[in-house]
Design a protein around this motif. Structure first.
Motif, mmCIF file in Angstrom:
data_model
loop_
_atom_site.group_PDB
_atom_site.id
_atom_site.type_symbol
_atom_site.label_atom_id
_atom_site.label_comp_id
_atom_site.label_asym_id
_atom_site.label_seq_id
_atom_site.Cartn_x
_atom_site.Cartn_y
_atom_site.Cartn_z
ATOM 1 N N GLN A 90 33.183 -65.400 7.008
ATOM 2 C CA GLN A 90 34.437 -65.017 6.390
ATOM 3 C C GLN A 90 34.292 -63.839 5.438
ATOM 4 O OE1 GLN A 90 37.625 -66.236 7.147
ATOM 5 N NE2 GLN A 90 36.351 -66.948 8.833
ATOM 6 N N ASP A 91 33.038 -63.543 5.071
ATOM 7 C CA ASP A 91 32.811 -62.377 4.209
ATOM 8 C C ASP A 91 32.362 -61.165 5.006
ATOM 9 O OD1 ASP A 91 30.387 -63.452 4.930
ATOM 10 O OD2 ASP A 91 29.429 -63.132 2.975
ATOM 11 N N THR A 92 32.408 -61.266 6.337
ATOM 12 C CA THR A 92 32.002 -60.153 7.202
ATOM 13 C C THR A 92 33.233 -59.474 7.791
ATOM 14 O OG1 THR A 92 29.911 -61.247 7.785
ATOM 15 C CG2 THR A 92 30.695 -59.502 9.256
ATOM 16 N N ILE A 93 33.314 -58.150 7.641
ATOM 17 C CA ILE A 93 34.422 -57.388 8.209
ATOM 18 C C ILE A 93 34.034 -56.991 9.624
ATOM 19 C CG2 ILE A 93 35.870 -55.340 7.975
ATOM 20 C CD1 ILE A 93 35.257 -55.369 4.988
ATOM 21 N N GLU A 94 34.838 -57.370 10.598
ATOM 22 C CA GLU A 94 34.517 -57.128 12.005
ATOM 23 C C GLU A 94 35.333 -55.948 12.536
ATOM 24 O OE1 GLU A 94 33.901 -60.527 14.549
ATOM 25 O OE2 GLU A 94 34.301 -61.871 12.866
ATOM 26 N N PHE A 95 34.620 -54.981 13.087
ATOM 27 C CA PHE A 95 35.230 -53.773 13.639
ATOM 28 C C PHE A 95 35.093 -53.752 15.159
ATOM 29 C CE2 PHE A 95 34.062 -52.549 9.341
ATOM 30 C CZ PHE A 95 35.059 -51.674 8.927
ATOM 31 N N ALA A 96 36.130 -53.292 15.838
ATOM 32 C CA ALA A 96 36.041 -52.913 17.247
ATOM 33 C C ALA A 96 36.127 -51.394 17.290
ATOM 34 C CB ALA A 96 37.165 -53.537 18.061
ATOM 35 N N VAL A 97 35.152 -50.762 17.947
ATOM 36 C CA VAL A 97 35.046 -49.306 17.906
ATOM 37 C C VAL A 97 34.645 -48.788 19.287
ATOM 38 C CG1 VAL A 97 33.954 -47.328 16.750
ATOM 39 C CG2 VAL A 97 34.265 -49.477 15.500
ATOM 40 N N PRO A 98 35.347 -47.791 19.833
ATOM 41 C CA PRO A 98 34.904 -47.176 21.090
ATOM 42 C C PRO A 98 33.496 -46.606 20.956
ATOM 43 C CG PRO A 98 37.150 -46.539 20.603
ATOM 44 C CD PRO A 98 36.629 -47.237 19.378
ATOM 45 N N HIS A 99 32.776 -46.549 22.083
ATOM 46 C CA HIS A 99 31.363 -46.185 22.060
ATOM 47 C C HIS A 99 31.076 -44.890 21.314
ATOM 48 C CE1 HIS A 99 31.160 -48.931 25.677
ATOM 49 N NE2 HIS A 99 30.171 -49.368 24.948
ATOM 50 N N THR A 100 31.834 -43.837 21.600
ATOM 51 C CA THR A 100 31.535 -42.536 20.998
ATOM 52 C C THR A 100 31.602 -42.597 19.484
ATOM 53 O OG1 THR A 100 32.394 -41.387 22.946
ATOM 54 C CG2 THR A 100 32.180 -40.101 20.929
ATOM 55 N N LEU A 101 32.642 -43.212 18.960
ATOM 56 C CA LEU A 101 32.786 -43.342 17.509
ATOM 57 C C LEU A 101 31.723 -44.272 16.928
ATOM 58 C CD1 LEU A 101 36.664 -43.517 17.296
ATOM 59 C CD2 LEU A 101 35.228 -41.820 16.159
ATOM 60 N N ALA A 102 31.321 -45.272 17.697
ATOM 61 C CA ALA A 102 30.303 -46.211 17.219
ATOM 62 C C ALA A 102 28.959 -45.517 17.033
ATOM 63 C CB ALA A 102 30.165 -47.367 18.207
ATOM 64 N N PHE A 103 28.653 -44.555 17.918
ATOM 65 C CA PHE A 103 27.373 -43.861 17.848
ATOM 66 C C PHE A 103 27.373 -42.733 16.831
ATOM 67 C CE2 PHE A 103 26.826 -45.203 22.473
ATOM 68 C CZ PHE A 103 25.944 -46.229 22.149
ATOM 69 N N THR A 104 28.520 -42.131 16.577
ATOM 70 C CA THR A 104 28.548 -40.895 15.793
ATOM 71 C C THR A 104 29.293 -41.065 14.474
ATOM 72 O OG1 THR A 104 30.522 -40.154 16.993
ATOM 73 C CG2 THR A 104 28.388 -39.467 17.854
ATOM 74 N N PHE A 105 30.582 -41.291 14.540
ATOM 75 C CA PHE A 105 31.408 -41.317 13.336
ATOM 76 C C PHE A 105 31.079 -42.509 12.441
ATOM 77 C CE2 PHE A 105 35.135 -42.867 11.078
ATOM 78 C CZ PHE A 105 35.554 -41.735 10.400
ATOM 79 N N PHE A 106 30.996 -43.709 13.008
ATOM 80 C CA PHE A 106 30.928 -44.931 12.202
ATOM 81 C C PHE A 106 29.726 -44.985 11.258
ATOM 82 C CE2 PHE A 106 30.071 -49.395 11.333
ATOM 83 C CZ PHE A 106 31.321 -49.849 10.926
ATOM 84 N N PRO A 107 28.496 -44.706 11.708
ATOM 85 C CA PRO A 107 27.373 -44.801 10.766
ATOM 86 C C PRO A 107 27.515 -43.873 9.569
ATOM 87 C CG PRO A 107 26.588 -44.718 13.032
ATOM 88 C CD PRO A 107 28.049 -44.399 13.076
ATOM 89 N N HIS A 108 27.940 -42.637 9.810
ATOM 90 C CA HIS A 108 28.100 -41.666 8.726
ATOM 91 C C HIS A 108 29.236 -42.085 7.785
ATOM 92 C CE1 HIS A 108 28.042 -37.775 6.730
ATOM 93 N NE2 HIS A 108 29.331 -37.657 6.948
ATOM 94 N N TRP A 109 30.354 -42.509 8.373
ATOM 95 C CA TRP A 109 31.504 -42.935 7.577
ATOM 96 C C TRP A 109 31.152 -44.144 6.714
ATOM 97 C CZ3 TRP A 109 34.379 -47.603 8.311
ATOM 98 C CH2 TRP A 109 35.552 -47.690 7.544
#
Length: 320
Positions: A90-109
């Protein structure tokens, strides 16, 4: 048997068109057809009458359609019931992310976000194709969805049920291996091996394409339609994923339209270069964060999700 086969079949029963259903399901038409055939192999009988146009179901298919709707409804109800028992996470925020954003945008963001967001934050990311990421989100299997938005391929999310925050923008542009890759160095100005437009008018350019059902394919299609000159692109390879196209471009197989964030390191190292002049043959996509509106949500939002949303909503601009 996979549940997505049932979802494919229900879509086909509604649209009566393989091509339209493939588009709605964000897969290529051949892949969609194979999944329908796999379902028919599992049931042991033809469900679709392929001799008619528009496509129609066989009598067995009509019966199975009703059963498929009941099965999907029962599965969703059962999953929601099981989630009611879930105490952990319940303390974990769960994201659904398309592959491209998961590899590039998400880690940096996420790294920049952690430097500014005061709340403790545990995250879980599920990387999927665009359709499955949206489906996971709308079925309540995650808290937040991050996805690209472009007018050429808007996500069909009802405004009265879902709200959105903008996290920034991304440029989709053509990239190529440099002409002198062996002598390229970081920061050096190097000519592309496959420039746009080509050096000689009409000269075919090897093109690494997105499969027709991929989200990016529609954005690239709009770039090409709006180009001031006809581009003689010769599609020599296609795949659904930007990472797959990048790997082929790095080996010199052709040029590919890629999100700039996905090639940041390769550009810095001189392993890839822009295939066209800045501002030409490109599109700007918005990166959006979605959540279910609290007033219509099926479940109360996690405290961490609410705190994060309020924090991001107060940022101008939001952290990237």
């Amino acid at each position: 048997m996979e549940t997505k086969w049932l979802e494919d079949f229900v879509s086909l029963a509604e649209t009566r068109s393989f091509s339209r259903s493939a588009q709605l399901r964000h897969v290529t038409q051949p892949a969609f057809s194979r999944r329908i055939q796999a379902l028919e192999a599992w049931t042991g009988i033809d469900l679709v009458d392929r001799s008619s146009y528009p496509t129609r179901l066989t009598p067995a298919g009509e019966t199975f359609h009703a059963q498929a709707l009941e099965l999907l409804e029962l599965l969703n109800a059962t999953r929601n019931m099981m989630r009611g028992f879930q105490a952990a996470g319940q303390d974990t925020i769960e994201f659904a992310v398309p592959h491209t954003l998961a590899f590039t945008f998400f880690p940096h963001w996420l790294m920049e976000l952690r430097q500014h967001f005061n709340g403790a934050m545990k995250t879980r990311l599920t990387a999927l194709n665009v359709h499955d990421a949206v489906l996971r989100f709308t079925e309540g299997a995650c808290d937040l969805l991050i996805a690209y938005h472009h007018d050429a391929a808007p996500l069909q999310l009802a405004h009265e049920r879902y709200e959105m925050l903008s996290l920034g923008t991304e440029t989709l542009a053509p990239f190529s291996k440099p002409r002198a890759a062996d002598t390229a160095r970081a920061g050096a100005r190097t000519e592309p091996l496959f420039p746009l437009p080509p050096v000689r008018a009409g000269q075919p350019v090897p093109y690494l394409a997105y499969a027709s059902g991929a989200y990016m394919a529609r954005v690239v299609e709009k770039i090409l339609r709006r180009a001031e000159v006809a581009l003689p692109l010769d599609a020599v390879y296609e795949t659904d994923m930007a990472e797959g196209l990048k790997a082929m471009a790095l080996e010199g197989h052709g040029l590919a339209f890629l999100p700039e964030s996905s090639v940041r390191q390769e550009l810095h190292a001189g392993r890839l270069v822009r295939a066209s002049a800045p501002g030409r043959f490109e599109a700007t996509m918005e990166v959006r964060l979605y959540r279910e509106r609290p007033e219509v949500a099926r479940h109360a939002a996690k405290a961490g999700v609410q705190a994060l949303w309020e924090f991001l909503g107060a940022q101008v601009p939001a952290p990237r």
